[in-house]
Motif scaffolding. Structure first.
Motif, mmCIF file in Angstrom:
data_model
loop_
_atom_site.group_PDB
_atom_site.id
_atom_site.type_symbol
_atom_site.label_atom_id
_atom_site.label_comp_id
_atom_site.label_asym_id
_atom_site.label_seq_id
_atom_site.Cartn_x
_atom_site.Cartn_y
_atom_site.Cartn_z
ATOM 1 N N VAL A 1 1.470 -7.719 -4.885
ATOM 2 C CA VAL A 1 2.491 -7.847 -4.425
ATOM 3 C C VAL A 1 3.795 -8.082 -2.809
ATOM 4 O O VAL A 1 4.715 -8.456 -3.036
ATOM 5 N N GLU A 2 2.662 -8.356 -1.495
ATOM 6 C CA GLU A 2 3.386 -9.094 -0.727
ATOM 7 C C GLU A 2 4.020 -10.639 -0.842
ATOM 8 O O GLU A 2 5.058 -10.572 -1.001
ATOM 9 N N ALA A 3 3.359 -10.455 -1.107
ATOM 10 C CA ALA A 3 3.308 -12.239 -0.830
ATOM 11 C C ALA A 3 4.256 -12.768 -1.973
ATOM 12 O O ALA A 3 5.143 -13.634 -2.223
ATOM 13 N N LEU A 4 4.020 -12.249 -3.624
ATOM 14 C CA LEU A 4 5.731 -12.376 -4.194
ATOM 15 C C LEU A 4 6.651 -11.936 -4.301
ATOM 16 O O LEU A 4 7.534 -11.803 -5.622
ATOM 17 N N GLY A 5 6.684 -10.822 -3.499
ATOM 18 C CA GLY A 5 8.099 -10.242 -2.722
ATOM 19 C C GLY A 5 8.705 -8.932 -3.766
ATOM 20 O O GLY A 5 9.499 -8.396 -3.673
ATOM 21 N N GLY A 6 7.503 -8.059 -3.936
ATOM 22 C CA GLY A 6 7.220 -6.939 -4.340
ATOM 23 C C GLY A 6 7.401 -5.761 -2.923
ATOM 24 O O GLY A 6 7.579 -6.583 -2.544
ATOM 25 N N GLU A 7 7.330 -4.884 -3.165
ATOM 26 C CA GLU A 7 6.697 -3.501 -2.328
ATOM 27 C C GLU A 7 5.546 -2.284 -3.056
ATOM 28 O O GLU A 7 6.008 -2.200 -3.852
ATOM 29 N N LEU A 8 5.199 -2.426 -2.219
ATOM 30 C CA LEU A 8 4.415 -1.022 -2.307
ATOM 31 C C LEU A 8 4.742 0.050 -2.936
ATOM 32 O O LEU A 8 5.681 0.552 -1.457
ATOM 33 N N ALA A 9 4.037 0.517 -3.887
ATOM 34 C CA ALA A 9 4.214 2.326 -3.939
ATOM 35 C C ALA A 9 3.832 2.915 -2.894
ATOM 36 O O ALA A 9 2.646 2.834 -2.976
ATOM 37 N N PRO A 10 4.603 4.446 -2.227
ATOM 38 C CA PRO A 10 3.452 4.943 -1.680
ATOM 39 C C PRO A 10 2.696 5.805 -2.278
ATOM 40 O O PRO A 10 1.943 5.672 -4.112
ATOM 41 N N LEU A 11 0.884 5.717 -1.653
ATOM 42 C CA LEU A 11 0.476 6.155 -2.299
ATOM 43 C C LEU A 11 0.242 7.535 -3.062
ATOM 44 O O LEU A 11 0.206 8.557 -2.236
ATOM 45 N N PRO A 12 -0.258 7.606 -3.932
ATOM 46 C CA PRO A 12 -0.599 9.096 -4.204
ATOM 47 C C PRO A 12 -1.550 10.233 -3.864
ATOM 48 O O PRO A 12 -2.698 9.525 -3.447
ATOM 49 N N ALA A 13 -1.550 11.475 -3.738
ATOM 50 C CA ALA A 13 -1.994 12.512 -3.360
ATOM 51 C C ALA A 13 -3.311 12.242 -3.514
ATOM 52 O O ALA A 13 -4.269 12.933 -2.929
ATOM 53 N N PRO A 14 -4.086 12.265 -5.416
ATOM 54 C CA PRO A 14 -5.313 11.998 -4.869
ATOM 55 C C PRO A 14 -5.977 10.871 -3.927
ATOM 56 O O PRO A 14 -7.588 10.688 -4.120
ATOM 57 N N LEU A 15 -5.160 9.791 -3.315
ATOM 58 C CA LEU A 15 -5.720 9.077 -2.310
ATOM 59 C C LEU A 15 -5.358 9.092 -1.285
ATOM 60 O O LEU A 15 -6.301 8.293 0.106
ATOM 61 N N GLU A 16 -5.222 10.643 -1.191
ATOM 62 C CA GLU A 16 -4.772 10.289 0.608
ATOM 63 C C GLU A 16 -6.062 10.633 1.293
ATOM 64 O O GLU A 16 -5.914 10.441 2.422
ATOM 65 N N GLY A 17 -7.633 11.676 1.086
ATOM 66 C CA GLY A 17 -8.069 11.189 1.368
ATOM 67 C C GLY A 17 -8.710 9.991 1.691
ATOM 68 O O GLY A 17 -9.301 9.676 2.757
ATOM 69 N N TRP A 18 -8.970 9.211 0.871
ATOM 70 C CA TRP A 18 -10.154 7.966 1.434
ATOM 71 C C TRP A 18 -8.487 7.550 1.788
ATOM 72 O O TRP A 18 -9.455 6.009 2.950
ATOM 73 N N ALA A 19 -7.790 7.464 1.895
ATOM 74 C CA ALA A 19 -6.734 6.565 2.690
ATOM 75 C C ALA A 19 -6.135 7.268 4.161
ATOM 76 O O ALA A 19 -6.956 6.183 5.101
ATOM 77 N N GLU A 20 -6.478 8.424 4.663
ATOM 78 C CA GLU A 20 -7.092 8.554 5.655
ATOM 79 C C GLU A 20 -8.254 8.137 6.454
ATOM 80 O O GLU A 20 -8.646 7.979 7.126
ATOM 81 N N ARG A 21 -8.890 8.380 5.699
ATOM 82 C CA ARG A 21 -10.543 7.966 6.239
ATOM 83 C C ARG A 21 -10.787 6.806 6.616
ATOM 84 O O ARG A 21 -11.740 6.193 7.952
ATOM 85 N N TRP A 22 -9.913 5.509 6.126
ATOM 86 C CA TRP A 22 -10.174 4.202 6.145
ATOM 87 C C TRP A 22 -8.583 3.433 7.158
ATOM 88 O O TRP A 22 -8.553 2.580 7.826
ATOM 89 N N GLU A 23 -7.816 4.546 7.583
ATOM 90 C CA GLU A 23 -6.709 4.743 9.065
ATOM 91 C C GLU A 23 -5.677 3.584 8.519
ATOM 92 O O GLU A 23 -5.851 2.932 8.432
ATOM 93 N N ILE A 24 -5.707 3.933 6.350
ATOM 94 C CA ILE A 24 -4.199 3.056 5.838
ATOM 95 C C ILE A 24 -3.217 4.024 6.138
ATOM 96 O O ILE A 24 -3.975 5.436 4.542
ATOM 97 N N SER A 25 -2.009 3.559 5.912
ATOM 98 C CA SER A 25 -1.062 4.364 5.417
ATOM 99 C C SER A 25 -0.294 4.209 4.207
ATOM 100 O O SER A 25 -0.951 3.414 3.602
#
Length: 324
Positions: free
Chosen positions: A298-322
């Protein structure tokens, strides 16, 4: 051939019934690729001791079983592999083990043939099904059933794990779809080293072009480089991608050829294709593998990442990903 026959000969002494274990101990589970192992770990939880034969950077198409692999498989109570010839010659060993140890080819056992992509080569079926999260999530019930059969006392925990993880993967699928959709349509083309991303392209609406075919056993020729260079120039592709399991020389050859003809193209990042990242990192998880790939694309081809949905927030917090 002699080495291969001697390898298979190691199976002969195996006793029927496999390893004897206490009913309450984790079921010893051996998988081929990490994309199965991580899902199995999430589903099995504390009731399963899961390991993968093939680690980060390993190309399953070219993999050859070692004596150590046979010893590892010998200790397993159950074995999971992908199937559809992904594991190459290791498939011969797995077929022998199926006679003495519960062994499941998870893709054929979980995903109906109508959902598969057929190809005109020795494979017949494109085996890279994990690139479509909605397809790969279908292995969850197959794994859960196998774990429950091996450890009936763990059924409640296993079923709960399976349901929770399925919710995460459903959210991941939607997030990838939404993120890819932000790439300008003219730039929505994914050029990679080999054809491992056809399921990704079909699922998430992006054209896919691989320099090499489905299998990395085939050689890339000058004609392949010229063909892809022409595609990159004609489509004004801003970025192409290397893969973690494949030598980047073919991708670099396309970049160099395109630049010689006046079109500047960059490497958009390294994608996980036939293997995940290092254990203990976000990329070493199935969710992280697809998250990292999507971010690079997405970033290399000119797009924009969507916000992570709620079910993935725990995974993102575990790996310190915004999550934003």
């Amino acid at each position: 051939m002699t080495r291969w026959k001697s390898m298979l000969g190691l199976l002969a002494p195996l006793a029927l019934g496999g390893q004897t274990m206490a009913a309450e101990s984790p079921v010893i589970t051996v998988t081929t690729i990490g994309m199965i192992a991580d899902v199995a770990s999430e589903v099995g939880g504390e009731c399963a001791d899961v390991s993968a034969i093939m680690g980060p950077g390993v190309d399953p198409h070219l993999y050859q079983a070692s004596a150590r692999d046979v010893a590892t498989l010998q200790q397993a109570e159950q074995i999971f592999y992908s199937g559809y010839s992904l594991e190459g010659q290791l498939g011969n060993v797995l077929e022998r083990f199926a006679e003495i140890t519960p062994t499941v080819a998870v893709a054929p056992s979980s995903i109906d043939t109508a959902s598969l992509i057929t190809v005109q080569d020795v494979y017949g079926i494109d085996p890279h099904l994990w690139m479509d999260v909605s397809l790969w999530s279908r292995i969850i019930p197959t794994l859960a059933d196998a774990f429950v059969e091996a450890r009936p006392g763990c059924e409640a925990a296993i079923r709960a794990n399976a349901e929770a993880y399925a919710t995460q993967l459903e959210a991941l699928h939607g997030w990838i779809e939404a993120s890819i959709a932000t790439i300008p349509e003219a730039q929505r083309i994914l050029v990679t080293a080999h054809d491992a991303f056809n399921y990704f392209g079909r699922a998430y609406g992006i054209e896919v072009a691989g320099i090499q075919g489905i299998s990395t056993e085939t050689e890339t020729g000058v004609a392949d480089i010229r063909r892809m260079t022409q595609v990159v120039i004609e489509r004004e592709v801003p970025a192409v991608f290397i893969e973690s399991t494949i030598n980047p020389r073919t991708v670099q050859a396309v970049i160099d050829a395109a630049r010689e003809k006046g079109h500047a193209v960059e490497i958009g990042g390294q994608l996980y294709s036939d293997a995940m990242g290092e254990a203990g990192t976000a990329g070493g998880t199935y969710i992280g593998m697809l998250h990292a790939n999507t971010r690079h694309i997405v970033e290399a081809l000119g797009g924009e990442l969507a916000p992570l949905p709620a079910p993935l927030e725990g995974w993102a917090e575990r790996w310190e990903i915004s999550a934003d």
